[in-house]
Enzyme design. Structure first.
Site, mmCIF file in Angstrom:
data_model
loop_
_atom_site.group_PDB
_atom_site.id
_atom_site.type_symbol
_atom_site.label_atom_id
_atom_site.label_comp_id
_atom_site.label_asym_id
_atom_site.label_seq_id
_atom_site.Cartn_x
_atom_site.Cartn_y
_atom_site.Cartn_z
ATOM 1 N N LEU A 215 0.805 -1.216 0.000
ATOM 2 C CA LEU A 215 0.000 0.000 0.000
ATOM 3 C C LEU A 215 0.842 1.272 0.000
ATOM 4 C CD1 LEU A 215 -2.802 -1.119 2.487
ATOM 5 C CD2 LEU A 215 -2.804 -1.257 -0.003
ATOM 6 N N SER A 216 1.996 1.217 -0.664
ATOM 7 C CA SER A 216 2.894 2.364 -0.754
ATOM 8 C C SER A 216 3.112 2.737 -2.209
ATOM 9 C CB SER A 216 4.233 2.017 -0.101
ATOM 10 O OG SER A 216 5.155 3.069 -0.263
ATOM 11 N N CYS A 217 3.551 3.964 -2.417
ATOM 12 C CA CYS A 217 3.921 4.380 -3.766
ATOM 13 C C CYS A 217 5.380 4.839 -3.790
ATOM 14 C CB CYS A 217 2.977 5.452 -4.293
ATOM 15 S SG CYS A 217 2.928 6.942 -3.312
#
Length: 181
Positions: free
Chosen positions: A93-95
């Site tokens: 859930l990271s960019c």
């Protein structure tokens, strides 16, 4: 981060904190006859207007669309890096994709990579496309062929940790159906 995710023309953001924590930074300002609870001791009203305008313009569906794009594009970047033989990680859930630091400072500057010791990171924002990533990977491969690869500075350096299983974050695993309304 309003300037990264929302496209505001100046750095701005929002912090949500419990009142007891805000009390720790508040200071009485006599000439204002008020207390100041900002970390920097000042507020930029224009930044708040840009942030409000961007939130209103995009709306919840636009923000969701941007988040999905960023997460999917970050996964694409991580996959392209690992397919090309680079050490790279992406937390769930990271960019933000973390990779081994390129050896060429000109490439680092051109792509505005944020570096720390022997690693670099890329924050995938809404304006990042697969075409940009493909060009970046192409240049990164050329850099590796010309300058070699970054070696870990020490046993406990960030690159050493990046290459170990202790880092985690191998895939983007959506929690629930984050693409739907």
């Amino acid at each position: 981060s309003g300037h990264k995710m929302l496209g505001c023309p100046m750095p701005c953001g929002v912090t949500i904190a419990r009142k007891e924590h805000v009390k720790k930074v508040e200071q009485r300002i006599d000439y204002l006859n008020s207390v100041d609870t900002t970390i920097m001791g000042s507020r930029n009203g224009q930044a708040a207007l840009y942030l409000w305008y961007s939130l209103r313009k995009k709306g919840l569906s636009g923000i969701k669309r941007d988040v999905v794009h960023c997460m999917e594009t970050a996964q694409y970047l991580r996959n392209k890096l690992t397919d090309a033989g680079f050490t790279a990680r992406l937390n769930d859930l990271s960019c933000t994709v973390v990779l081994e630091r390129p050896m060429d400072d000109a490439l680092i500057k051109r792509w505005q990579l944020a570096c720390e010791e022997d690693i670099a990171h890329v924050v995938v924002m809404p304006n990042v496309t697969k075409e940009k990533i493909d060009k970046f990977i192409e240049e990164l491969i050329e850099c590796r062929e010309e300058h070699g690869r970054m070696k870990a500075k020490r046993d406990d350096s960030p690159l050493s940790k990046l290459g170990s299983n202790a880092w985690g974050g191998n895939v983007v695993a959506p929690v629930g159906d984050f693409k739907s309304s």
